[in-house]
Structure formats: C-alpha cells, structure tokens
Design a protein around this motif. Structure first.
Motif, short mmCIF file in Angstrom:
data_model
loop_
_atom_site.label_atom_id
_atom_site.label_comp_id
_atom_site.label_asym_id
_atom_site.label_seq_id
_atom_site.Cartn_x
_atom_site.Cartn_y
_atom_site.Cartn_z
N SER A 35 0.69 -1.20 0.18
CA SER A 35 -0.15 -0.02 0.11
C SER A 35 1.00 1.31 0.07
N SER A 36 2.28 1.19 0.63
CA SER A 36 2.79 2.51 0.56
C SER A 36 4.10 2.49 -0.41
N GLY A 37 4.40 1.48 -0.97
CA GLY A 37 5.59 1.20 -1.74
C GLY A 37 6.83 1.17 -0.79
N PRO A 38 8.19 1.55 -1.19
CA PRO A 38 9.23 1.47 -0.62
C PRO A 38 9.21 2.13 0.53
N LEU A 39 9.93 1.47 1.75
CA LEU A 39 9.95 2.23 3.14
C LEU A 39 10.96 1.88 3.75
N ARG A 40 11.56 2.92 4.64
CA ARG A 40 12.79 2.54 5.46
C ARG A 40 12.01 1.59 6.69
N PHE A 41 13.08 0.91 7.28
CA PHE A 41 12.89 0.11 8.56
C PHE A 41 11.95 0.79 9.19
N SER A 42 12.23 1.99 9.93
CA SER A 42 11.32 2.82 10.82
C SER A 42 10.13 2.98 10.16
N GLN A 43 9.87 3.24 9.02
CA GLN A 43 8.59 3.71 8.55
C GLN A 43 7.77 2.38 8.48
N ILE A 44 8.20 1.21 8.43
CA ILE A 44 7.73 -0.31 8.38
C ILE A 44 7.03 -0.34 9.99
N ALA A 45 8.11 -0.20 10.77
CA ALA A 45 7.77 -0.17 12.13
C ALA A 45 6.63 0.55 12.70
N HIS A 46 6.80 1.83 12.42
CA HIS A 46 5.73 2.75 12.43
C HIS A 46 4.40 2.18 11.89
N ALA A 47 4.17 1.83 10.86
CA ALA A 47 3.14 1.39 10.17
C ALA A 47 2.50 0.10 10.76
N VAL A 48 3.30 -0.61 11.60
CA VAL A 48 2.92 -1.84 12.24
C VAL A 48 3.28 -1.65 13.68
N PRO A 49 2.38 -1.04 14.37
CA PRO A 49 3.05 -0.42 15.77
C PRO A 49 3.40 -1.51 16.69
N GLU A 50 2.72 -2.51 16.81
CA GLU A 50 2.63 -3.45 17.75
C GLU A 50 4.02 -4.54 17.48
N LEU A 51 4.56 -4.42 16.38
CA LEU A 51 5.63 -5.38 15.91
C LEU A 51 6.97 -4.87 16.49
N ASP A 110 11.29 -4.48 17.12
CA ASP A 110 12.18 -4.10 15.84
C ASP A 110 12.70 -5.72 15.76
N ARG A 111 13.31 -6.41 16.69
CA ARG A 111 13.52 -7.57 16.57
C ARG A 111 12.99 -8.55 15.80
N LEU A 112 11.59 -8.45 15.79
CA LEU A 112 10.84 -9.38 14.91
C LEU A 112 10.59 -8.82 13.62
N LEU A 113 10.66 -7.63 13.49
CA LEU A 113 10.45 -6.84 11.84
C LEU A 113 11.67 -7.23 11.38
N SER A 114 12.89 -7.06 12.12
CA SER A 114 14.35 -7.38 11.48
C SER A 114 14.38 -8.89 10.78
N GLU A 115 13.77 -9.95 11.69
CA GLU A 115 13.68 -11.34 11.31
C GLU A 115 12.93 -11.53 10.46
N ARG A 116 11.54 -10.83 10.30
CA ARG A 116 10.73 -11.24 9.18
C ARG A 116 11.17 -10.65 7.74
N ILE A 117 11.87 -9.58 7.68
CA ILE A 117 12.29 -8.81 6.64
C ILE A 117 13.42 -9.67 6.11
N LYS A 118 14.36 -10.15 6.84
CA LYS A 118 15.23 -11.15 6.24
C LYS A 118 14.97 -12.29 5.67
N GLU A 119 13.83 -12.99 6.37
CA GLU A 119 13.10 -14.05 5.71
C GLU A 119 12.41 -13.75 4.39
#
Length: 117
Positions: free
Chosen positions: A51-67, A69-78
């Motif tokens: 929905s947003s297009g390319p985003l920085r890590f912090s922007q993704i974290a902000h868009a999915v507030p309960e996620l 950083d550790r889990l976001l990093s893991e999922r992005i790597k996957e």
C-alpha cells in the motif's frame, strides 16, 4: 456411435485423472506459501509495502505499531531470503514476486472485514 462413446469415455478419464492428480491432499507449494505469509506479522509487512511502496525500516515499524524491531528485522530477512523483498540502501521494497501477492491479500482482507468482526 461406439467411437463417440469411446472418445467421450477417454476424455472423462483424462479429466478425472488430471483432477485426481491435483486434488488429493494439500499442494506443497500452497502449503509453503500459506506458511510463509501466515507467519506472525509477515502478512502485515507485505500489506504495508503493497500500500505504501518502498519504505525505510522505521517507517515499516511505525506502520505496524505492535511489531518489535527484533521481529521486524527477522521477518524482513526471511522475506529477502525468499525473494519477496529487496533492500536498496536503507529502503525495503517488494520484488515482482512480492507484489504479485496483492490480489490474494486483498481477498483475504475483504474476507476478514466481512467475517472477523
């Protein structure tokens, strides 16, 4: 007439055989796709990037507030390892493969809005 019956019977056998090859059990590719997208937060990350297009890590974290950083990093790597997301500098974007999930995720979202209230 006998030739027509034989041809029809042969066609039915082919259709049933093709269907039987597809139907028994769960397709392993389908199962793998569901397991990948069904992991906690993965669908949300992909949906945000759709929905947003390319985003920085912090922007993704902000868009999915309960996620976290550790889990976001893991999922992005996957997602990167599976070829759905690519990192360009410090920005994450969906690949063509990841973007092709949009119709499926839209249908899941519509289903959820209708049935999970």
């Amino acid at each position: 007439m006998a030739a027509r019956v034989r041809k029809t019977t042969t066609t039915l056998v082919r259709v049933r055989t093709a269907r039987a090859e597809r139907e028994p059990g769960c397709c392993p590719h389908y199962h793998e796709a569901i397991e990948l997208i069904g992991k906690r937060w993965t669908g949300a990350i992909v949906r945000v990037l759709l929905s947003s297009g390319p985003l920085r890590f912090s922007q993704i974290a902000h868009a999915v507030p309960e996620l976290s950083d550790r889990l976001l990093s893991e999922r992005i790597k996957e997602l990167e390892a599976r070829g759905l997301v690519v990192r360009e500098g410090n920005v994450y974007a969906l690949t063509e493969m990841g973007a092709e999930l949009e119709p499926a995720l839209v249908h899941v979202e519509l289903w959820a809005q209708r049935w999970l209230r």
